[in-house]
Design a protein around this motif. Sequence first.
Motif, PDB file in Angstrom:
ATOM      1  N   TYR A  12       0.857  -1.184   0.000  1.00  0.00           N
ATOM      2  CA  TYR A  12       0.000   0.000   0.000  1.00  0.00           C
ATOM      3  C   TYR A  12       0.890   1.230   0.000  1.00  0.00           C
ATOM      4  O   TYR A  12       2.102   1.126   0.210  1.00  0.00           O
ATOM      5  N   SER A  13       0.289   2.383  -0.267  1.00  0.00           N
ATOM      6  CA  SER A  13       1.078   3.605  -0.418  1.00  0.00           C
ATOM      7  C   SER A  13       0.822   4.566   0.728  1.00  0.00           C
ATOM      8  O   SER A  13      -0.247   4.553   1.346  1.00  0.00           O
ATOM      9  N   TRP A  14       1.802   5.420   0.942  1.00  0.00           N
ATOM     10  CA  TRP A  14       1.703   6.442   1.982  1.00  0.00           C
ATOM     11  C   TRP A  14       0.431   7.265   1.767  1.00  0.00           C
ATOM     12  O   TRP A  14       0.138   7.664   0.635  1.00  0.00           O
ATOM     13  N   ASN A  15      -0.316   7.500   2.810  1.00  0.00           N
ATOM     14  CA  ASN A  15      -1.487   8.377   2.822  1.00  0.00           C
ATOM     15  C   ASN A  15      -2.732   7.796   2.148  1.00  0.00           C
ATOM     16  O   ASN A  15      -3.738   8.489   2.059  1.00  0.00           O
ATOM     17  N   ASP A  16      -2.689   6.555   1.673  1.00  0.00           N
ATOM     18  CA  ASP A  16      -3.952   6.004   1.151  1.00  0.00           C
ATOM     19  C   ASP A  16      -4.736   5.339   2.292  1.00  0.00           C
ATOM     20  O   ASP A  16      -4.286   5.341   3.441  1.00  0.00           O
ATOM     21  N   LYS A  17      -5.908   4.789   2.000  1.00  0.00           N
ATOM     22  CA  LYS A  17      -6.762   4.349   3.120  1.00  0.00           C
ATOM     23  C   LYS A  17      -6.142   3.171   3.890  1.00  0.00           C
ATOM     24  O   LYS A  17      -6.263   3.083   5.100  1.00  0.00           O
ATOM     25  N   GLU A  18      -5.405   2.306   3.192  1.00  0.00           N
ATOM     26  CA  GLU A  18      -4.731   1.204   3.886  1.00  0.00           C
ATOM     27  C   GLU A  18      -3.639   1.739   4.824  1.00  0.00           C
ATOM     28  O   GLU A  18      -3.414   1.197   5.901  1.00  0.00           O
ATOM     29  N   TYR A  19      -2.989   2.817   4.374  1.00  0.00           N
ATOM     30  CA  TYR A  19      -1.940   3.417   5.221  1.00  0.00           C
ATOM     31  C   TYR A  19      -2.530   3.815   6.577  1.00  0.00           C
ATOM     32  O   TYR A  19      -1.972   3.505   7.634  1.00  0.00           O
ATOM     33  N   TRP A  20      -3.685   4.497   6.545  1.00  0.00           N
ATOM     34  CA  TRP A  20      -4.246   4.998   7.810  1.00  0.00           C
ATOM     35  C   TRP A  20      -4.820   3.868   8.662  1.00  0.00           C
ATOM     36  O   TRP A  20      -4.801   3.939   9.891  1.00  0.00           O
ATOM     37  N   LYS A  21      -5.294   2.792   8.010  1.00  0.00           N
ATOM     38  CA  LYS A  21      -5.712   1.618   8.802  1.00  0.00           C
ATOM     39  C   LYS A  21      -4.491   1.003   9.485  1.00  0.00           C
ATOM     40  O   LYS A  21      -4.562   0.580  10.641  1.00  0.00           O
ATOM     41  N   ALA A  22      -3.382   0.942   8.765  1.00  0.00           N
ATOM     42  CA  ALA A  22      -2.152   0.392   9.343  1.00  0.00           C
ATOM     43  C   ALA A  22      -1.650   1.287  10.475  1.00  0.00           C
ATOM     44  O   ALA A  22      -1.151   0.790  11.493  1.00  0.00           O
ATOM     45  N   VAL A  23      -1.789   2.597  10.325  1.00  0.00           N
ATOM     46  CA  VAL A  23      -1.375   3.512  11.400  1.00  0.00           C
ATOM     47  C   VAL A  23      -2.175   3.212  12.671  1.00  0.00           C
ATOM     48  O   VAL A  23      -1.626   3.189  13.780  1.00  0.00           O
ATOM     49  N   GLU A  24      -3.480   2.943  12.529  1.00  0.00           N
ATOM     50  CA  GLU A  24      -4.292   2.615  13.716  1.00  0.00           C
ATOM     51  C   GLU A  24      -3.775   1.346  14.385  1.00  0.00           C
ATOM     52  O   GLU A  24      -3.712   1.257  15.611  1.00  0.00           O
ATOM     53  N   LEU A  25      -3.408   0.340  13.575  1.00  0.00           N
ATOM     54  CA  LEU A  25      -2.857  -0.892  14.149  1.00  0.00           C
ATOM     55  C   LEU A  25      -1.524  -0.594  14.847  1.00  0.00           C
ATOM     56  O   LEU A  25      -1.261  -1.097  15.947  1.00  0.00           O
ATOM     57  N   ARG A  26      -0.685   0.228  14.211  1.00  0.00           N
ATOM     58  CA  ARG A  26       0.602   0.594  14.817  1.00  0.00           C
ATOM     59  C   ARG A  26       0.396   1.305  16.159  1.00  0.00           C
ATOM     60  O   ARG A  26       1.112   1.038  17.135  1.00  0.00           O
ATOM     61  N   ARG A  27      -0.586   2.221  16.209  1.00  0.00           N
ATOM     62  CA  ARG A  27      -0.869   2.909  17.487  1.00  0.00           C
ATOM     63  C   ARG A  27      -1.214   1.890  18.576  1.00  0.00           C
ATOM     64  O   ARG A  27      -0.717   1.952  19.692  1.00  0.00           O
ATOM     65  N   LEU A  28      -2.107   0.940  18.202  1.00  0.00           N
ATOM     66  CA  LEU A  28      -2.613  -0.056  19.153  1.00  0.00           C
ATOM     67  C   LEU A  28      -1.503  -0.978  19.663  1.00  0.00           C
ATOM     68  O   LEU A  28      -1.459  -1.319  20.846  1.00  0.00           O
ATOM     69  N   VAL A  29      -0.614  -1.385  18.742  1.00  0.00           N
ATOM     70  CA  VAL A  29       0.379  -2.412  19.084  1.00  0.00           C
ATOM     71  C   VAL A  29       1.715  -1.819  19.534  1.00  0.00           C
ATOM     72  O   VAL A  29       2.345  -2.336  20.453  1.00  0.00           O
ATOM     73  N   LEU A  30       2.128  -0.723  18.881  1.00  0.00           N
ATOM     74  CA  LEU A  30       3.491  -0.221  19.113  1.00  0.00           C
ATOM     75  C   LEU A  30       3.556   1.022  19.996  1.00  0.00           C
ATOM     76  O   LEU A  30       4.613   1.322  20.539  1.00  0.00           O
ATOM     77  N   ARG A  31       2.479   1.771  20.102  1.00  0.00           N
ATOM     78  CA  ARG A  31       2.541   3.030  20.846  1.00  0.00           C
ATOM     79  C   ARG A  31       1.722   3.016  22.138  1.00  0.00           C
ATOM     80  O   ARG A  31       2.254   3.289  23.211  1.00  0.00           O
ATOM     81  N   PHE A  32       0.420   2.711  22.072  1.00  0.00           N
ATOM     82  CA  PHE A  32      -0.408   2.804  23.283  1.00  0.00           C
ATOM     83  C   PHE A  32       0.128   1.946  24.440  1.00  0.00           C
ATOM     84  O   PHE A  32       0.136   2.407  25.585  1.00  0.00           O
ATOM     85  N   PRO A  33       0.623   0.711  24.181  1.00  0.00           N
ATOM     86  CA  PRO A  33       1.100  -0.102  25.314  1.00  0.00           C
ATOM     87  C   PRO A  33       2.291   0.518  26.041  1.00  0.00           C
ATOM     88  O   PRO A  33       2.553   0.168  27.189  1.00  0.00           O
ATOM     89  N   ILE A  34       3.017   1.455  25.397  1.00  0.00           N
ATOM     90  CA  ILE A  34       4.133   2.107  26.099  1.00  0.00           C
ATOM     91  C   ILE A  34       3.790   3.568  26.434  1.00  0.00           C
ATOM     92  O   ILE A  34       4.666   4.391  26.693  1.00  0.00           O
ATOM     93  N   GLY A  35       2.493   3.885  26.394  1.00  0.00           N
ATOM     94  CA  GLY A  35       2.033   5.211  26.808  1.00  0.00           C
ATOM     95  C   GLY A  35       2.426   6.317  25.854  1.00  0.00           C
ATOM     96  O   GLY A  35       2.603   7.462  26.266  1.00  0.00           O
ATOM     97  N   LYS A  36       2.579   5.987  24.554  1.00  0.00           N
ATOM     98  CA  LYS A  36       2.979   7.016  23.581  1.00  0.00           C
ATOM     99  C   LYS A  36       2.001   7.034  22.411  1.00  0.00           C
ATOM    100  O   LYS A  36       1.160   6.159  22.270  1.00  0.00           O
ATOM    101  N   ASN A  37       2.153   8.088  21.564  1.00  0.00           N
ATOM    102  CA  ASN A  37       1.361   8.174  20.337  1.00  0.00           C
ATOM    103  C   ASN A  37       2.277   8.699  19.239  1.00  0.00           C
ATOM    104  O   ASN A  37       3.450   8.979  19.487  1.00  0.00           O
ATOM    105  N   TYR A  38       1.778   8.814  18.025  1.00  0.00           N
ATOM    106  CA  TYR A  38       2.554   9.416  16.940  1.00  0.00           C
ATOM    107  C   TYR A  38       2.268  10.904  16.875  1.00  0.00           C
ATOM    108  O   TYR A  38       1.175  11.350  17.217  1.00  0.00           O
TER     109      TYR A  38
END
Length: 149
Positions: A12-38
């Motif tokens: 998928y490409s930067w800024n397309d709809k799959e990108y933003w779905k992946a960003v939500e997954l990244r927030r859930l898995v990589l950021r929220f558990p360590i108390g951070k966000n993008y």
Amino acid sequence: MNPLSEKKFVFYSWNDKEYWKAVELRRLVLRFPIGKNYGENDFIIEKNELFFGCFSSSEDCLATISAKELNSTTWKMRQFAVHPLFQKTGIGGMMVHFYEQEARMRGIENIEFHARKKAVPFYQKLGYSVVSDEFLEVEIPHFKMEKKL
Ligand SMILES: CC(C)(COP(=O)(O)OP(=O)(O)OC[C@H]1O[C@@H](n2cnc3c(N)ncnc32)[C@H](O)[C@@H]1OP(=O)(O)O)[C@@H](O)C(=O)NCCC(=O)NCCS
């Protein structure tokens, strides 16, 4: 329906709809558990990266990885996350194979990245080696790892 039965591996490409779905997954898995966000800048700096995803038949993002080209033969693997409901079901290993296959096709010979300490055994099973001492990134322990393709 089992979302794993009809999953697909896609680019998928930067800024397309799959990108933003992946960003939500990244927030859930990589950021929220360590108390951070993008922050906004985290997205702008990855404009030129390549993006790999695994999506269910209902278009949910099950896994994502990014590739940053460091030079004509080396990629840095970034932002690897598998949905918590589907971790340890084989998707992560399949994503790495998908990623390496594309890397080879593009003439990439080396893959390197900063691995979270907890994920090091996963990468070692896939042939990656630790090449640094432990260091902190986003305030958690990491090691640099790499593999020659
Ligand atoms: C680490 C991660 C990407 C692995 O993906 P996954 O889909 O869970 O892994 P798989 O199911 O493909 O596992 C492949 C093998 O590695 C093993 N494995 C997976 N995660 C492991 C871990 N953290 N420690 C030890 N072994 C692990 C599995 O048991 C499996 O072993 P087997 O082949 O002997 O059965 C995923 O669990 C994840 O997103 N974790 C949270 C975020 C994270 O740590 N991302 C990486 C940042 S560097």
